[in-house]
Design a protein around this motif. Structure first.
Motif, mmCIF file in Angstrom:
data_model
loop_
_atom_site.group_PDB
_atom_site.id
_atom_site.type_symbol
_atom_site.label_atom_id
_atom_site.label_comp_id
_atom_site.label_asym_id
_atom_site.label_seq_id
_atom_site.Cartn_x
_atom_site.Cartn_y
_atom_site.Cartn_z
ATOM 1 N N THR A 27 0.824 -1.201 0.000
ATOM 2 C CA THR A 27 0.000 0.000 0.000
ATOM 3 C C THR A 27 0.859 1.253 0.000
ATOM 4 O OG1 THR A 27 -0.248 -0.118 2.405
ATOM 5 C CG2 THR A 27 -1.988 -1.114 1.074
ATOM 6 N N LYS A 28 2.114 1.136 0.457
ATOM 7 C CA LYS A 28 3.008 2.291 0.501
ATOM 8 C C LYS A 28 4.422 1.791 0.766
ATOM 9 C CE LYS A 28 3.491 6.629 3.096
ATOM 10 N NZ LYS A 28 2.962 7.417 4.219
ATOM 11 N N ILE A 29 5.412 2.537 0.266
ATOM 12 C CA ILE A 29 6.814 2.219 0.541
ATOM 13 C C ILE A 29 7.579 3.531 0.673
ATOM 14 C CG2 ILE A 29 7.435 1.997 -1.905
ATOM 15 C CD1 ILE A 29 9.346 -0.321 -1.060
ATOM 16 N N SER A 30 8.500 3.588 1.613
ATOM 17 C CA SER A 30 9.320 4.789 1.806
ATOM 18 C C SER A 30 10.652 4.594 1.092
ATOM 19 C CB SER A 30 9.571 5.028 3.299
ATOM 20 O OG SER A 30 10.565 4.134 3.789
ATOM 21 N N PRO A 31 11.383 5.682 0.868
ATOM 22 C CA PRO A 31 12.756 5.531 0.368
ATOM 23 C C PRO A 31 13.638 4.897 1.446
ATOM 24 C CG PRO A 31 12.001 7.832 0.191
ATOM 25 C CD PRO A 31 10.983 7.083 0.998
ATOM 26 N N ILE A 32 14.787 4.395 1.033
ATOM 27 C CA ILE A 32 15.778 3.880 1.993
ATOM 28 C C ILE A 32 16.338 5.065 2.770
ATOM 29 C CG2 ILE A 32 18.007 2.733 2.267
ATOM 30 C CD1 ILE A 32 17.381 1.197 -0.347
ATOM 31 N N GLN A 33 16.415 4.897 4.076
ATOM 32 C CA GLN A 33 16.956 5.944 4.947
ATOM 33 C C GLN A 33 18.166 5.404 5.691
ATOM 34 O OE1 GLN A 33 13.775 7.415 7.497
ATOM 35 N NE2 GLN A 33 12.296 6.891 5.901
ATOM 36 N N GLN A 34 19.202 6.245 5.776
ATOM 37 C CA GLN A 34 20.387 5.858 6.547
ATOM 38 C C GLN A 34 20.190 6.318 7.983
ATOM 39 O OE1 GLN A 34 24.179 7.316 5.131
ATOM 40 N NE2 GLN A 34 25.229 5.630 6.126
ATOM 41 N N MET A 35 20.395 5.397 8.905
ATOM 42 C CA MET A 35 20.269 5.671 10.332
ATOM 43 C C MET A 35 21.606 5.355 10.997
ATOM 44 S SD MET A 35 17.174 6.572 10.241
ATOM 45 C CE MET A 35 15.868 6.368 11.404
ATOM 46 N N PRO A 36 21.814 5.786 12.240
ATOM 47 C CA PRO A 36 23.079 5.478 12.916
ATOM 48 C C PRO A 36 23.342 3.975 13.053
ATOM 49 C CG PRO A 36 21.864 7.156 14.135
ATOM 50 C CD PRO A 36 20.958 6.660 13.037
ATOM 51 N N TRP A 37 22.315 3.172 13.116
ATOM 52 C CA TRP A 37 22.439 1.725 13.316
ATOM 53 C C TRP A 37 22.376 0.926 12.022
ATOM 54 C CZ3 TRP A 37 17.907 0.429 11.258
ATOM 55 C CH2 TRP A 37 16.838 1.307 11.424
ATOM 56 N N GLY A 38 22.128 1.578 10.873
ATOM 57 C CA GLY A 38 22.038 0.869 9.601
ATOM 58 C C GLY A 38 21.118 1.582 8.637
ATOM 59 N N ASN A 39 20.573 0.851 7.685
ATOM 60 C CA ASN A 39 19.645 1.407 6.701
ATOM 61 C C ASN A 39 18.281 0.748 6.857
ATOM 62 O OD1 ASN A 39 21.533 3.134 5.435
ATOM 63 N ND2 ASN A 39 22.361 1.410 4.289
ATOM 64 N N VAL A 40 17.239 1.507 6.501
ATOM 65 C CA VAL A 40 15.881 0.998 6.647
ATOM 66 C C VAL A 40 14.972 1.632 5.607
ATOM 67 C CG1 VAL A 40 15.199 2.759 8.353
ATOM 68 C CG2 VAL A 40 14.017 0.554 8.330
ATOM 69 N N PHE A 41 13.990 0.860 5.176
ATOM 70 C CA PHE A 41 12.849 1.452 4.476
ATOM 71 C C PHE A 41 11.595 0.830 5.067
ATOM 72 C CE2 PHE A 41 13.849 -2.177 1.705
ATOM 73 C CZ PHE A 41 12.604 -2.714 1.414
ATOM 74 N N TYR A 42 10.497 1.525 4.882
ATOM 75 C CA TYR A 42 9.243 1.103 5.482
ATOM 76 C C TYR A 42 8.295 0.656 4.381
ATOM 77 C CZ TYR A 42 11.397 3.469 9.360
ATOM 78 O OH TYR A 42 12.290 3.843 10.327
ATOM 79 N N LEU A 43 7.672 -0.483 4.603
ATOM 80 C CA LEU A 43 6.777 -1.088 3.638
ATOM 81 C C LEU A 43 5.460 -1.395 4.337
ATOM 82 C CD1 LEU A 43 6.393 -2.464 0.811
ATOM 83 C CD2 LEU A 43 7.273 -4.558 1.885
ATOM 84 N N TRP A 44 4.371 -0.843 3.800
ATOM 85 C CA TRP A 44 3.048 -1.096 4.357
ATOM 86 C C TRP A 44 2.386 -2.194 3.555
ATOM 87 C CZ3 TRP A 44 5.489 3.468 4.675
ATOM 88 C CH2 TRP A 44 5.431 4.161 5.881
ATOM 89 N N GLY A 45 1.936 -3.227 4.254
ATOM 90 C CA GLY A 45 1.275 -4.348 3.608
ATOM 91 C C GLY A 45 -0.192 -4.062 3.334
#
Length: 114
Positions: free
Chosen positions: A83-101
């Motif tokens: 239903t939605k996806i965010s861009p990849i984001q760099q964080m202090p602990w690694g990389n993440v993107f958010y995916l809504w099912g």
């Protein structure tokens, strides 16, 4: 208590759509019953249940740690059931993107230590 495993139960608003969503993002399904499917990828497993509660689904979050965030992002970007996806984001602990099912659940797709 000696815990040897934990599996979550993910709610589904439309069970068939959710089955397709998790299959297309790389999980293999195993029939358990008409109302429950076990999904696996490597040593990681979860249950998809034919159960929906809007408040639960919209507050459900799951972190999925991957070895290659770029490959995961490409695969998930092509999902026709997201239903939605965010861009990849760099964080202090690694990389993440958010995916809504398809049921409103939020997946934190994470590559630690990047």
């Amino acid at each position: 208590m000696d815990v040897i495993d934990i599996k979550t139960f993910i709610p589904s608003k439309d069970y068939e759509v959710s089955l397709s969503f998790y299959s297309e993002i790389g999980f293999k399904s195993e029939y358990v019953s008409d109302d429950l499917t076990l999904f696996e990828n490597g040593d990681c497993l979860f249950f998809l249940q034919r159960f929906y509660n809007e408040e639960l689904a919209n507050n459900f979050m799951l972190q999925i740690c991957v070895s290659d965030i770029d490959d995961a992002f490409e695969l998930c970007s092509n999902s026709k059931y997201k239903t939605k996806i965010s861009p990849i984001q760099q964080m202090p602990w690694g990389n993440v993107f958010y995916l809504w099912g398809p049921s409103g659940e939020l997946l934190h797709i994470t590559q630690l230590g990047s």
